[in-house]
Write a protein that holds these residues in place. Sequence first.
Motif, PDB file in Angstrom:
ATOM      1  N   ASP A   1      56.383  56.233  43.148  1.00 30.56           N
ATOM      2  CA  ASP A   1      55.254  56.951  42.560  1.00 30.56           C
ATOM      3  C   ASP A   1      55.353  58.431  42.910  1.00 30.56           C
ATOM      4  OD1 ASP A   1      54.237  54.622  41.522  1.00 30.56           O
ATOM      5  OD2 ASP A   1      52.911  54.239  43.235  1.00 30.56           O
ATOM      6  N   MET A   2      55.020  59.250  41.941  1.00 26.55           N
ATOM      7  CA  MET A   2      54.977  60.702  42.156  1.00 26.55           C
ATOM      8  C   MET A   2      53.726  61.214  41.468  1.00 26.55           C
ATOM      9  SD  MET A   2      57.781  63.615  41.170  1.00 26.55           S
ATOM     10  CE  MET A   2      57.466  63.392  39.431  1.00 26.55           C
ATOM     11  N   GLY A   3      52.673  61.404  42.258  1.00 24.22           N
ATOM     12  CA  GLY A   3      51.390  61.745  41.690  1.00 24.22           C
ATOM     13  C   GLY A   3      50.862  60.559  40.905  1.00 24.22           C
ATOM     14  N   ASN A   4      50.485  60.823  39.667  1.00 25.29           N
ATOM     15  CA  ASN A   4      50.000  59.745  38.813  1.00 25.29           C
ATOM     16  C   ASN A   4      51.108  59.111  37.983  1.00 25.29           C
ATOM     17  OD1 ASN A   4      47.343  60.103  39.682  1.00 25.29           O
ATOM     18  ND2 ASN A   4      47.015  61.770  38.204  1.00 25.29           N
ATOM     19  N   ALA A   5      52.330  59.621  38.145  1.00 28.31           N
ATOM     20  CA  ALA A   5      53.455  59.128  37.352  1.00 28.31           C
ATOM     21  C   ALA A   5      54.320  58.190  38.195  1.00 28.31           C
ATOM     22  CB  ALA A   5      54.285  60.290  36.828  1.00 28.31           C
ATOM     23  N   ARG A   6      55.119  57.400  37.496  1.00 29.98           N
ATOM     24  CA  ARG A   6      56.036  56.477  38.171  1.00 29.98           C
ATOM     25  C   ARG A   6      57.442  56.741  37.648  1.00 29.98           C
ATOM     26  NH1 ARG A   6      53.627  50.781  38.709  1.00 29.98           N
ATOM     27  NH2 ARG A   6      52.342  52.024  40.119  1.00 29.98           N
ATOM     28  N   THR A   7      58.402  56.848  38.550  1.00 32.00           N
ATOM     29  CA  THR A   7      59.762  57.244  38.190  1.00 32.00           C
ATOM     30  C   THR A   7      60.754  56.142  38.527  1.00 32.00           C
ATOM     31  OG1 THR A   7      59.289  59.592  38.500  1.00 32.00           O
ATOM     32  CG2 THR A   7      61.594  58.917  38.621  1.00 32.00           C
ATOM     33  N   MET A   8      61.690  55.899  37.586  1.00 33.53           N
ATOM     34  CA  MET A   8      62.811  54.988  37.823  1.00 33.53           C
ATOM     35  C   MET A   8      64.070  55.838  37.902  1.00 33.53           C
ATOM     36  SD  MET A   8      63.557  51.670  38.086  1.00 33.53           S
ATOM     37  CE  MET A   8      65.042  51.715  39.100  1.00 33.53           C
TER      38      MET A   8
ATOM     39  N   THR B   1      61.773  55.055  30.894  1.00 35.86           N
ATOM     40  CA  THR B   1      61.193  53.720  30.718  1.00 35.86           C
ATOM     41  C   THR B   1      60.017  53.741  29.753  1.00 35.86           C
ATOM     42  OG1 THR B   1      59.792  54.079  32.658  1.00 35.86           O
ATOM     43  CG2 THR B   1      61.909  52.991  33.009  1.00 35.86           C
ATOM     44  N   GLY B   2      59.194  54.789  29.817  1.00 41.40           N
ATOM     45  CA  GLY B   2      58.005  54.837  28.973  1.00 41.40           C
ATOM     46  C   GLY B   2      56.999  53.791  29.404  1.00 41.40           C
ATOM     47  N   GLY B   3      55.720  54.048  29.185  1.00 44.63           N
ATOM     48  CA  GLY B   3      54.698  53.070  29.549  1.00 44.63           C
ATOM     49  C   GLY B   3      54.641  52.824  31.048  1.00 44.63           C
ATOM     50  N   VAL B   4      54.075  51.704  31.416  1.00 44.51           N
ATOM     51  CA  VAL B   4      53.867  51.354  32.827  1.00 44.51           C
ATOM     52  C   VAL B   4      54.980  50.417  33.279  1.00 44.51           C
ATOM     53  CG1 VAL B   4      52.323  50.253  34.469  1.00 44.51           C
ATOM     54  CG2 VAL B   4      51.385  51.614  32.594  1.00 44.51           C
ATOM     55  N   ILE B   5      55.711  50.829  34.324  1.00 46.82           N
ATOM     56  CA  ILE B   5      56.770  49.988  34.878  1.00 46.82           C
ATOM     57  C   ILE B   5      56.382  49.609  36.305  1.00 46.82           C
ATOM     58  CG2 ILE B   5      59.184  49.913  35.588  1.00 46.82           C
ATOM     59  CD1 ILE B   5      58.709  49.805  32.576  1.00 46.82           C
TER      60      ILE B   5
ATOM     61  N   THR C   1      73.542  46.497  35.196  1.00 42.61           N
ATOM     62  CA  THR C   1      72.600  46.593  34.093  1.00 42.61           C
ATOM     63  C   THR C   1      71.200  46.517  34.678  1.00 42.61           C
ATOM     64  OG1 THR C   1      74.150  45.538  32.582  1.00 42.61           O
ATOM     65  CG2 THR C   1      71.830  45.537  31.948  1.00 42.61           C
ATOM     66  N   LEU C   2      70.324  47.400  34.219  1.00 45.61           N
ATOM     67  CA  LEU C   2      68.968  47.496  34.758  1.00 45.61           C
ATOM     68  C   LEU C   2      67.973  46.810  33.827  1.00 45.61           C
ATOM     69  CD1 LEU C   2      66.856  48.777  36.731  1.00 45.61           C
ATOM     70  CD2 LEU C   2      66.830  50.753  35.174  1.00 45.61           C
ATOM     71  N   TYR C   3      67.143  45.942  34.396  1.00 42.64           N
ATOM     72  CA  TYR C   3      66.018  45.329  33.683  1.00 42.64           C
ATOM     73  C   TYR C   3      64.734  45.816  34.352  1.00 42.64           C
ATOM     74  CZ  TYR C   3      69.281  42.063  31.466  1.00 42.64           C
ATOM     75  OH  TYR C   3      70.302  41.501  30.730  1.00 42.64           O
ATOM     76  N   VAL C   4      63.818  46.367  33.555  1.00 37.73           N
ATOM     77  CA  VAL C   4      62.537  46.826  34.090  1.00 37.73           C
ATOM     78  C   VAL C   4      61.417  46.040  33.416  1.00 37.73           C
ATOM     79  CG1 VAL C   4      63.390  49.140  34.600  1.00 37.73           C
ATOM     80  CG2 VAL C   4      62.318  48.688  32.391  1.00 37.73           C
ATOM     81  N   ALA C   5      60.316  45.854  34.152  1.00 37.88           N
ATOM     82  CA  ALA C   5      59.179  45.099  33.615  1.00 37.88           C
ATOM     83  C   ALA C   5      57.895  45.772  34.034  1.00 37.88           C
ATOM     84  CB  ALA C   5      59.208  43.653  34.104  1.00 37.88           C
ATOM     85  N   GLY C   6      56.936  45.688  33.185  1.00 36.46           N
ATOM     86  CA  GLY C   6      55.605  46.229  33.396  1.00 36.46           C
ATOM     87  C   GLY C   6      54.825  45.932  32.140  1.00 36.46           C
ATOM     88  N   GLN C   7      54.596  46.957  31.342  1.00 38.07           N
ATOM     89  CA  GLN C   7      53.995  46.755  30.025  1.00 38.07           C
ATOM     90  C   GLN C   7      55.129  46.412  29.060  1.00 38.07           C
ATOM     91  OE1 GLN C   7      51.484  49.967  28.923  1.00 38.07           O
ATOM     92  NE2 GLN C   7      50.543  48.892  27.221  1.00 38.07           N
TER      93      GLN C   7
ATOM     94  N   THR D   1      73.058  51.298  30.290  1.00 33.21           N
ATOM     95  CA  THR D   1      73.419  52.529  31.013  1.00 33.21           C
ATOM     96  C   THR D   1      72.201  53.455  30.969  1.00 33.21           C
ATOM     97  OG1 THR D   1      74.223  53.766  29.093  1.00 33.21           O
ATOM     98  CG2 THR D   1      75.801  52.301  30.192  1.00 33.21           C
ATOM     99  N   PRO D   2      72.176  54.490  31.805  1.00 35.78           N
ATOM    100  CA  PRO D   2      71.046  55.435  31.751  1.00 35.78           C
ATOM    101  C   PRO D   2      70.954  56.163  30.414  1.00 35.78           C
ATOM    102  CG  PRO D   2      72.288  55.705  33.778  1.00 35.78           C
ATOM    103  CD  PRO D   2      73.093  54.805  32.908  1.00 35.78           C
ATOM    104  N   ASP D   3      72.066  56.253  29.718  1.00 35.64           N
ATOM    105  CA  ASP D   3      72.078  57.027  28.487  1.00 35.64           C
ATOM    106  C   ASP D   3      71.862  56.178  27.243  1.00 35.64           C
ATOM    107  OD1 ASP D   3      72.742  59.406  29.914  1.00 35.64           O
ATOM    108  OD2 ASP D   3      74.805  58.662  30.063  1.00 35.64           O
ATOM    109  N   SER D   4      71.891  54.868  27.393  1.00 35.26           N
ATOM    110  CA  SER D   4      71.719  53.999  26.234  1.00 35.26           C
ATOM    111  C   SER D   4      70.245  53.841  25.912  1.00 35.26           C
ATOM    112  CB  SER D   4      72.356  52.641  26.482  1.00 35.26           C
ATOM    113  OG  SER D   4      71.734  52.002  27.576  1.00 35.26           O
ATOM    114  N   THR D   5      69.999  53.497  24.635  1.00 37.14           N
ATOM    115  CA  THR D   5      68.623  53.235  24.241  1.00 37.14           C
ATOM    116  C   THR D   5      68.147  51.946  24.887  1.00 37.14           C
ATOM    117  OG1 THR D   5      69.044  54.302  22.118  1.00 37.14           O
ATOM    118  CG2 THR D   5      67.096  52.880  22.275  1.00 37.14           C
ATOM    119  N   LYS D   6      66.940  51.969  25.404  1.00 35.45           N
ATOM    120  CA  LYS D   6      66.439  50.758  26.041  1.00 35.45           C
ATOM    121  C   LYS D   6      66.270  49.648  25.006  1.00 35.45           C
ATOM    122  CE  LYS D   6      61.508  51.977  25.799  1.00 35.45           C
ATOM    123  NZ  LYS D   6      60.286  52.269  26.565  1.00 35.45           N
ATOM    124  N   GLU D   7      66.599  48.449  25.442  1.00 38.29           N
ATOM    125  CA  GLU D   7      66.505  47.271  24.578  1.00 38.29           C
ATOM    126  C   GLU D   7      65.251  46.492  24.948  1.00 38.29           C
ATOM    127  OE1 GLU D   7      68.901  43.039  23.910  1.00 38.29           O
ATOM    128  OE2 GLU D   7      69.933  44.758  24.825  1.00 38.29           O
TER     129      GLU D   7
END
Length: 899
Positions: A209-216, A236-240, A254-260, A267-273
């Motif tokens: 967390d950084m302030g009110n934002a969340r960073t991956m 990531t966009g949205g809430v993770i 390969t990174l999988y994120v979950a939240g909303q 990869t960091p440069d690929s479009t999220k699926e």
Amino acid sequence: MADPILTKKDHNGVTVQYQCEFMENYVAESTVDAGKGIKSIKIGNDGAIIFFISKTGILTAIITSHGSDTGWGIAELSSPGYQTQSFDFYYDETQRTFRLCYSQQKDKRSELLVSDEVMLSDENLEKFKSILNYQHKRLSHPERTIGPITMDKRGVLFGSLLETTDALYHYFEYQNQPTAYTLPENTKAVRQLSVGRIYGDYGVFILYDMGNARTMLFQGFPESDGGEVSQYRFETGGVINCFDLLDNKEGNHTLYVAGQGIYKFSTPDSTKEEVADKNIIYNNIDVSKNKNDVTVWALDKKSASLYYVTNAFQSLDADGLPGKIIRRWTSPLKMHEDIEEFSAIKGKNFTNQLFLFTRDSARVQSGLVHFWQDAISKNWQESSVNIADLNATVKINTYSIDLHLNNTSGAILNDQIHISGKENMILYINNKKYFLTQNEKVSLNFTNYINIVYPIDSIAAASLVVTAKFLETDIVIDPTLGIQEKIKEKIKSGKDLATAKRQNGEPLLPKNYDMRTLDEVAATISIVAATAGKLESGQTSNLSFSGDGPEPLAQLNFQGTATLAAHRLAAGNFLAETGNAIGDLFYSIKKGFTEVTVFIVNKVKEGVQFMIEIGGKMVKWIATTAKAAVAFLERVWEKVKVFFKDMVEFLAFLFNWDDILETKNALKMTANNCLDAVVPKIEQVKALVVENIKELKRKIDKAAGFDNLQDDKLNRPIGDLASSRAIPTENAIDSRANWVNSKKEVMFGSPGITTNGGDTDALKKLSTDTDDPHLQKIINLIVSLFKGELSIGDFIKRIGKIFVDIAFEMIETLATALFDLLIGSIKLIKELLNTEIRIPILSGIYKEISGDKLSILDFTCLLVAIPMTVAYKIAHHAAPFSQMSKEAFSNRVLSSLNY
């Protein structure tokens, strides 16, 4: 159940009999109290070690223990008196090497322990704790609280927190000491971190967390002091809320994120699926992989619901039936609820394995559950992870098999008996627990008796197989066939359903249904049950038809008006949109998460087609096994609120605890009645013995001739004898006679004291003082003799009679006392036999099944009742007291006894 007993089947001199029962059973186990931080690793094909921090702060490992009492062993790994903060492990499945790292705290000071690398094998799993040796790592600030730990082949990564300071993360390779690193931004809250690799760079994935934002963020470790550090941010966009990593073929992650929603970043440069849309907010995620199959499990903590997503999308063929698997994400399917934490792994025979900390919302009680998907049938099963405990019992629903083998050949058999399953299953064999997978079997030396307890949570259970060289054919024991035969026997109409009762006499259906609905349910049940038997026996030709298209056999509509299946198919196919497999869907329906409104059974050329409607859309498939048909049937039952536990109580076969208890109670009643009946019989024998003693005394009195003494000279007073100078003797000359004559004054009195009237006051006083009536009589006789009131003959007769009376009175008293002691002992024995006793496990089980306290007599009668009930049923196919009451049995036994 149709012919549950295979009787007198001779296989090369071995007679085989077996008895199968659908019943509740008890095991000496206790549930595992839930903790936190659950993680698991796969050992071998399907074994596992489960790690978690207990509620007392101890790092605990639960280890697969094939063939032990419960199938699991337990070890406490951290130091007593410390609170474990966090932990992780690294396990190389190929090399089977293992390391463990954990942090613990005492008096607000932290320490970090890392184990040496060890090899894990089936042998050293039994002594898992003892093979771990630890190194203590130096912490520059021990007052910092160590947060999440993550490990890989090279080293250990962990975070740390201290009040009023920024969060840090630390990394070290195993041979080195920890080095502290700062984050690009100041933060006091690191939510999750994990060591990994991107584009060949080695570093750390961090969610913070950084302030009110969340960073991956991914941040690489510098190759040298002052070296360049790589950084990658993920949009990531949205809430993770959480993330997980999977290795890819290039050695990166390969990174999988979950939240909303749930998303994948190759990869960091690929479009999220998008893996799952934003309809659900997830708080925990676990991703597992086996070859190309990827499974994502995600927990919505707000509702405590666990969702399942996989890339094995179930496609449909031209007929709308399940076809090939395509690599697309399925729709999230709710599979469990009341989940606190979970860990997921994949296996060879268990396609998915999960270990869940569950909480029963009604009782607020947590437990550890093993939840897995069978690789063969794709069906889901679950069972509690229990630990052996002699002070506790767990009740389980089971299919129980007693296998009897009798070697009539006379030869010594060295052949082993093998037990295996057609699907993966858990079995207790002779009180040992085994996890049987497709390629495994349990081998036993030849024995006359084998007990198999098969825990099941469905009436659609897989078959098990018993093989041996001496058997001409394998013995296949199929619970499903027995169940469907019993259903056909018990349910023929809606009226049968309306009047159906459980073993305790309560109605099977929990509420009133109109007779039309019950008739439809009964018809569907009957058809499906009959179909199951024909499918298993290969008689599908009896179900085929001439013509085009399916021919309806049964349709059950729970929304009111029945409509044609063809019309409903126009609404679309549920599987085509969600991609979930039939096994996944059935489990979600079973748990009540997916609502079914219509059941349809059709004849098709291949056999039988089943169809269900979900949300106005159809799912259809063709059943090829009895198990598949009965699985469908179970869903029909559940629509009328009849679940597996109710089915156990309703479909209990020949052998059940009620019959056992009835037999036990009859034996107990008979034993108590026999003891009661013995007492009056003993009283009769006692009276007879006393009378015989008295009769014997009379005969002795007569035989002794006390009333007919022949020497009438003795029938004179003692004074007359004293004045006589000629007492007859046998010899004319005897110096002793003169000696007696010279002493007569001493013997019979001096001229100053008359013989009649001697001083007898002392004797009279002794007679008054004594309480013994016999002694009083003797003294009084002596006094009478000295007073001249009795002749010597009378004295001899009377005192002789007293001695005889004394002897026989003693005999009579002794005999009476012995009989009274025997009667008292019988009453005491009865009281002791019926007094409650406390036997670990057994007392609790007995009270659970009978509602009564356990006594020695109960226990003894129960041990006799079990084989007696089974033997009677083998012979008569009925319970011993189904035709006769226990009172009648007891009276018959009593009347047949000769006392």
